[in-house]
Design an enzyme around this catalytic site. Structure first.
Site, PDB file in Angstrom:
ATOM      1  N   ARG A 107       0.872  -1.173   0.000  1.00 59.16           N
ATOM      2  CA  ARG A 107       0.000   0.000   0.000  1.00 59.16           C
ATOM      3  C   ARG A 107       0.910   1.223   0.000  1.00 59.16           C
ATOM      4  NH1 ARG A 107      -2.075   0.716   5.563  1.00 59.16           N
ATOM      5  NH2 ARG A 107      -0.736   2.532   5.488  1.00 59.16           N
TER       6      ARG A 107
ATOM      7  N   HIS B 273      -3.399   4.464   4.701  1.00 62.47           N
ATOM      8  CA  HIS B 273      -4.504   3.510   4.766  1.00 62.47           C
ATOM      9  C   HIS B 273      -5.772   4.131   4.195  1.00 62.47           C
ATOM     10  CE1 HIS B 273      -7.484   0.718   6.185  1.00 62.47           C
ATOM     11  NE2 HIS B 273      -8.069   1.683   6.856  1.00 62.47           N
TER      12      HIS B 273
ATOM     13  N   TYR C 239       3.859   5.090  11.916  1.00 62.27           N
ATOM     14  CA  TYR C 239       4.168   3.676  12.162  1.00 62.27           C
ATOM     15  C   TYR C 239       5.071   2.997  11.145  1.00 62.27           C
ATOM     16  CZ  TYR C 239       0.090   3.344   9.060  1.00 62.27           C
ATOM     17  OH  TYR C 239      -0.795   3.503   8.024  1.00 62.27           O
TER      18      TYR C 239
HETATM   19  C1  LIG Z   1     -14.486  -5.725  11.272  1.00 58.61           C
HETATM   20  C2  LIG Z   1     -13.719  -4.483  11.096  1.00 58.61           C
HETATM   21  N1  LIG Z   1     -12.847  -4.103  12.044  1.00 58.61           N
HETATM   22  C3  LIG Z   1     -12.146  -2.963  11.898  1.00 58.61           C
HETATM   23  C4  LIG Z   1     -12.305  -2.177  10.804  1.00 58.61           C
HETATM   24  C5  LIG Z   1     -11.488  -0.896  10.645  1.00 58.61           C
HETATM   25  N2  LIG Z   1     -10.508  -1.116   9.567  1.00 58.61           N
HETATM   26  C6  LIG Z   1     -10.770  -0.749   8.304  1.00 58.61           C
HETATM   27  S1  LIG Z   1      -9.588  -1.278   7.257  1.00 58.61           S
HETATM   28  C7  LIG Z   1      -8.691  -1.958   8.488  1.00 58.61           C
HETATM   29  C8  LIG Z   1      -7.407  -2.647   8.154  1.00 58.61           C
HETATM   30  C9  LIG Z   1      -7.602  -3.642   7.081  1.00 58.61           C
HETATM   31  O1  LIG Z   1      -6.390  -4.255   6.782  1.00 58.61           O
HETATM   32  P1  LIG Z   1      -6.269  -5.241   5.564  1.00 58.61           P
HETATM   33  O2  LIG Z   1      -7.273  -6.337   5.710  1.00 58.61           O
HETATM   34  O3  LIG Z   1      -4.852  -5.641   5.464  1.00 58.61           O
HETATM   35  O4  LIG Z   1      -6.716  -4.402   4.306  1.00 58.61           O
HETATM   36  P2  LIG Z   1      -6.019  -3.072   3.736  1.00 58.61           P
HETATM   37  O5  LIG Z   1      -6.624  -1.926   4.466  1.00 58.61           O
HETATM   38  O6  LIG Z   1      -4.559  -3.192   3.968  1.00 58.61           O
HETATM   39  O7  LIG Z   1      -6.382  -3.055   2.300  1.00 58.61           O
HETATM   40  C10 LIG Z   1      -9.318  -1.779   9.708  1.00 58.61           C
HETATM   41  C11 LIG Z   1      -8.793  -2.254  10.995  1.00 58.61           C
HETATM   42  C12 LIG Z   1     -13.235  -2.593   9.855  1.00 58.61           C
HETATM   43  N3  LIG Z   1     -13.483  -1.873   8.739  1.00 58.61           N
HETATM   44  N4  LIG Z   1     -13.914  -3.744  10.015  1.00 58.61           N
END
Ligand SMILES: Cc1ncc(C[n+]2csc(CCOP(=O)(O)OP(=O)(O)O)c2C)c(N)n1
Ligand SMILES: Cc1ncc(C[n+]2csc(CCOP(=O)(O)OP(=O)(O)O)c2C)c(N)n1
Ligand SMILES: [Mg+2]
Ligand SMILES: [Mg+2]
Lengths: 367, 326, 367, 326
Positions: free
Chosen positions: A258, A262, A271
């Site tokens: 990425r 985020h 971080y």
């Molecule tokens: C169930 C849930 N918990 C927390 C969140 C908040 N949140 C949104 S994206 C994210 C991280 C997601 O990481 P990843 O699965 O690696 O996907 P990326 O964002 O890197 O594409 C979090 C914690 C959420 N959307 N859904």
């Protein structure tokens, strides 16, 4: 043998075809016609530029929070490219390049990130589900979609996207296990972009790869260089073909990065290091693929320049369309739409009160 | 006394409780190095280390499940669910274990746990980031559900929640995190859980609210005073469960009229419970129907139209005036 | 190597020591003193007889629904035997032999299955959590318990029990993943008794073994002959020692069989064959272990007979104690106890009304 | 017409709907070969095969999640959650997807899904097997929540729920599965969702209930008639959400008095909503406080004492007499 090792059903493999240094493994190179190759590049470029365009809008206060996809274009595009129109795509919230390849309109996306429900409405006939925000929860949907297709005797497959973080959620586990048990035509695409907000991949799970989680479900897992669109395409194609021919699900781990924050609400400086970001920029999927196309004689500076100009226009026009549509979306009563096929009486009462209130407000403004 | 935002006040509470009691730990997604997506745990990781500020994998059920185990074994975990809209993933852990462990073990094992979660709308967030399902938690016996409304009471309530011997769901109205500042004393301050407070005195009508909606309710009360010469008694619930029905019942016995304001959907929402209590405790004093000014029975719209969903001052005023004209 | 296999961190192993034919692998035989070996057998026998005793009570309408443990005694006992008193045990709902070894009183269990909350009260100082019924949900608790112990610098470990069915639940996945990431001193004991009610193991998941699910979390997994108490003990001891010395969690899969119905409400004839049941009876963990002890000269027909008689007495007395206690448990207001440390006012009002109602009922009965 | 138990009537509905519409499938734990732990899906596997009677792995969230996918792709899945006490594991799928998909996709994708689950107490079951958390589902916009009370209406409502274009949580009062028999016509019968019915006519007081408690309520009504000469109007809600507030409001406008009976915990339970609606629609007709005869605000006790928790006839009578003496 009282104490002896157990062999799992499958081995997990790693695949790369076009290295970040531009080196090509000709034996594994997929056969794709020139036009398709160029469309790959154009879609990836469009996604990248649209990301940047949205970021600018967001910074100007003209767009809400969104999740940039820069750096992950190859993983997304390579994965959906082998699909047919009638196959299902189940995205999470960062699959811009996949959406664009599948035909989602730019102004839809802008509307969505400007907070209009209308922006989530899928195009006619499309089989892409809308964005799913609760991490991992969309994974079982793909299993159900593809189960239903097979039940109907249709050879549709379903492809679902999620991140490295999503592999920690219960729904990831339950979904993949169901797919293994029912042998559904489902392709699980994990975009391992190394981060889940501030959580680095190596703290997300203690397993060496995410691909090997497939072993827990007795299904094949493969780790792919996710910045290598050819490798992703080849692996996805294999998985799609296996699924379509009744051989069941596959887990694909795309190693990518990425490049941006985020979301626009996040500050990665808190971080992760600039050095890490810089190192990954060297693996940019667009750069590598452009060089490949240049070597093939399919692209040069001037064709790319033309593309860039076209895209700039496209983006401007999309924003104009989006602005125009938003200006027209003035009826607030739409918030009561689509709760049920038929509106229940108590909700109708609430809607009536809402209308009365708005009429009152308007009258007192007008009067 | 420093003037703090609610975010800063909550952060202060965590810093102080963790400094004074080494059984207090925080855990959750991005609560460590990053300091939390709303910065409520800012500096905790740096001050107390990764053992006490655990960045966890992305798994809400395990976050609560693990915190339950930690609590049984003597700690006072303060897990964060990043947004309340994702807390349902942990509802089984809360309903089937956190809320029941004291009861199930006849007092032998207890779960002094505080589940913090930002909730509610008004910050232009994406889908699922503006939810108010406080009823899910309030309906579960054995759980407490606390909702602060200002920096100072947020700090004091969080301290009390952490020291409480039972599991508390602590819902933070995210629209208030940085909405205004308030003097918050450096020295320790607590507020009892299960007690509401009167935030404005009046004899004509009772307005009951909590969380971010309290402020609209108060503004509406001021407008009523100015424009109608009506003095509203305004009650801030602060704790939804166990619900303090005494203060608002007393108030309504006095005013004879009541309006309840919350942003959760109306049907089967918290206002129903408050009305039921009023009917139990103040029926013979009621002079007008009690109205609910709440979110509509629809899914929270995307943010361009969330203000259409949320109760606003005109809606509160209209309801109050209807009640007063009865 | 553009396409190459990936080696996971660990290999999954299988362990058996004392075969169902009584054959012993002397090299792997754990060293256990005679007294302990006899206590093993006695506990397993007590569990078996208690199961039968409860079944009789249940059939007579004197006990509610319960989940028999017959056939799984070796898995349960072998697993907890290496634990210390201060270690934590987190059971699901079928861990009779483990409870008995750890000191739970028989009349507590009878009270529990007769619907008295008092039956779930853990003995003083015990570190066994009460029965957890929602499948798999207890797994994260063990991770938290053991995390807290390590945080306090104590070398306690936590051992959690669950079935083959539980491995499909999200909490299994999330719990093991946390344990891997935080390297907690947790031992995950899966009693693979081949069935989850009517669902056979091979339809529960498509993975060849359950032990290999450990690979998904980068932790060691081992499959053990769960009807071989020596093998279970040896594997558990290894896992406990590793945990205690800071080397982290282990997943143990014990291959065993639920000889009885799922619960007394279940009828296995609907879904499995008599032949299958008969075949597994040949692998009965008690028979095999008895032969081993006989060979060692630690047991013979007469010592076993004495044991049986003692146990019969113990069971009778336990039921008498249970009946006596139940007869004394007449205060219905206990249903209001232990909701919170302090009773909230509205609940106190409800309790008062309840008391008034009961007083009224009693008076109208008495009067 | 055959006299069927509720279990048989539900089974009949499934058999007939599956025979007439091949998009209907059942799935869940033990619903196939075993015919369901309560035998509601008895014979379905044998009649329709494993493609349409799916024995699933033990994973509630996936059961609902997969059913959502199947529904979007044209099927009408009828998943079973073995006991409602385990349904919270699937609440995210229900709240965040099933209930929202039509809305989120602006009508493009719909989720015609019926989640069947036995709920409630009275069958001497183990912990978590006697729960009544209907409010969790009723508070979610986009979900319907239906609760039958007899073999005949259970059959008709299940048929309607299966044909409904939106997701329905269908809660089956397990205490009634085999409690009594009723004539159920072989030929198709439906009942509209969102409509309650009057099961006894009276002019003195309105008793509102649903599920298993309806029968105690009716018995209490008979006793009131016999012992007090009081005629109660008894309303069976049948659907909790969307709630039919017309029939009971009409009734109370007539009687002036109301009692609500349910087995769920009182605080933030369904009775609060009904009282709120009555206050909205019948306030000026109310002559006495509306009382709630419900489960106490405690965790359902283990079965030796579950009858102490559950509303019983004396409690209903006492409440009714209090209301009538006001
Ligand atoms: C169930 C849930 N918990 C927390 C969140 C908040 N949140 C949104 S994206 C994210 C991280 C997601 O990481 P990843 O699965 O690696 O996907 P990326 O964002 O890197 O594409 C979090 C914690 C959420 N959307 N859904
Ligand atoms: C979350 C949840 N879903 C369903 C049930 C009902 N149920 C009780 S035991 C059981 C099967 C458990 O199988 P397994 O994990 O293999 O344990 P076993 O019963 O074989 O010991 C089921 C489905 C439950 N208790 N909890
Ligand atoms: Mg990621
Ligand atoms: Mg099993």
């Amino acid at each position: 043998m009282p104490r002896h090792p157990i062999e799992p059903l499958y081995r997990v493999e790693y695949l790369s075809i076009l290295g970040s240094d531009g080196q090509l493994d000709a034996e594994l190179e997929p056969t794709l016609d020139d036009d398709t190759l160029k469309r790959f590049y154009r879609t990836m470029l469009l996604a990248r530029r649209f990301d940047e365009f949205q970021l600018k809008l967001q910074r100007q206060g003209r767009l809400g929070t969104f999740a940039p996809s820069s750096g992950q274009e190859a993983s997304q595009l390579g994965a959906v490219a082998p699909l047919r129109k009638e196959d299902w795509v189940v995205p999470s919230f960062r699959e811009l390049a996949a959406y664009l390849w599948r035909g989602t309109k730019l102004d839809q996306i802008l509307l969505y990130f400007d907070g209009y429900n209308e922006g989530a409405e899928p195009g006619e006939d499309t089989r892409d589900l809308p964005t799913a925000i609760p991490v991992g929860t969309q994974i079982p949907h793909a299993v159900g979609l593809s189960y239903a297709a097979r039940y109907r005797g249709r050879d549709e497959v379903a492809m679902v996207f999620f991140g490295d973080g999503a592999t920690s959620e219960g729904d990831f586990h339950e979904g993949l296990n169901f797919a293994g048990v029912f042998n559904t035509p489902t392709i699980f695409v994990c975009q391992n972009n190394q981060w889940a907000i501030s959580m680095p991949r190596e703290h997300q799970t203690h397993s060496k790869t995410l691909a090997q989680k497939a072993l827990a479900y007795g299904i094949p897992g493969i780790q792919v260089d996710g910045n290598d669109v050819l490798a992703v395409y080849a692996a996805a194609k294999e998985a799609v073909e296996r699924a379509r021919s009744g051989e069941g699900p596959t887990l694909l781990e795309c190693i990518t990065y990425r490049l941006a924050a985020h979301t626009t609400a996040d500050d990665p400086k808190r971080y992760r290091s600039k050095e890490e970001e810089e190192a990954w920029k060297q693996c940019d999927p667009l750069r590598r693929f452009r060089r490949y196309l240049e070597d093939k004689g399919l692209l040069d500076d001037s064709t790319v320049e033309t593309m860039e100009q076209e895209i700039e226009q496209e983006l401007k026009q999309a924003w104009q369309r989006a602005e125009k549509r938003m200006a027209e979306l003035t009826d607030p009563t739409v918030i009561f739409d689509h709760q049920f096929a038929e509106m229940p009486p108590y909700l109708q009462e609430q809607r009536d009160a809402f209308v009365a209130l708005h009429t009152g407000k308007k009258e007192s403004k007008d009067g | 006394m420093a003037k703090l935002t609610m975010a800063e006040a909550l952060n202060l509470a965590l810093h102080q409780e963790m400094a004074s009691d080494d059984s207090v730990v925080v855990l959750g997604e991005d609560v460590g190095v990053d300091g939390g997506v709303f910065r409520i745990t800012e500096g905790i990781y740096q001050a107390f280390g990764e053992q006490r500020a655990m960045d966890t994998p992305l798994a809400e059920s395990a976050i609560i499940g693990i915190a339950i185990g930690m609590a049984i074994n003597g700690l006072r975990p303060v897990p964060e669910i990043q947004f309340s809209g994702f807390s349902y993933l942990a509802l089984t852990q809360l309903e089937s274990h956190a809320a029941r462990m004291r009861w199930r073990s006849r007092g032998r094992f207890t779960v002094p746990l505080v589940v913090r979660m930002p909730y509610g709308g008004g910050v232009h967030a994406l889908e699922h980031h503006s939810e108010s399902k406080e009823v899910f938690f309030s309906h579960i016996p054995g759980l407490k559900c606390v909702i602060p409304s200002s920096p100072r009471n947020a700090r004091a309530l969080l301290v009390s929640a952490i020291r409480d011997p039972d599991p508390v769901v602590f819902m933070e109205p995210k629209a208030l995190y940085r909405a205004f500042r308030e003097e918050v004393p450096e020295e320790e301050e607590t507020l009892p859980l299960g007690k509401s407070r009167r935030v404005r005195e009046g004899k004509d009508i009772t307005l009951i609210s909590y969380g971010a909606m309290l402020h609209r309710t108060l503004e509406a009360a001021e407008q009523l005073a100015k424009e109608d010469g009506i003095e509203a008694d305004v009650i801030d619930l602060l704790t939804l469960s166990p619900l303090d029905d005494q203060l608002f019942s007393d108030s309504v016995r006095n005013t004879g009229r009541a309006i309840i304001v919350h942003e959760a959907q109306r049907s089967f929402g918290a206002a129903g419970e408050i009305i039921a209590r009023l009917v139990e405790h103040a029926f013979f004093y009621l002079e007008a129907p009690i109205e609910r000014v709440t979110g509509y029975d629809i899914t929270m719209p995307y943010f361009a139209r969330e203000h259409e969903y949320l109760p606003d001052i005109p809606r509160i005023l209209a309801a109050a005036r209807r009640a007063l004209s009865t």
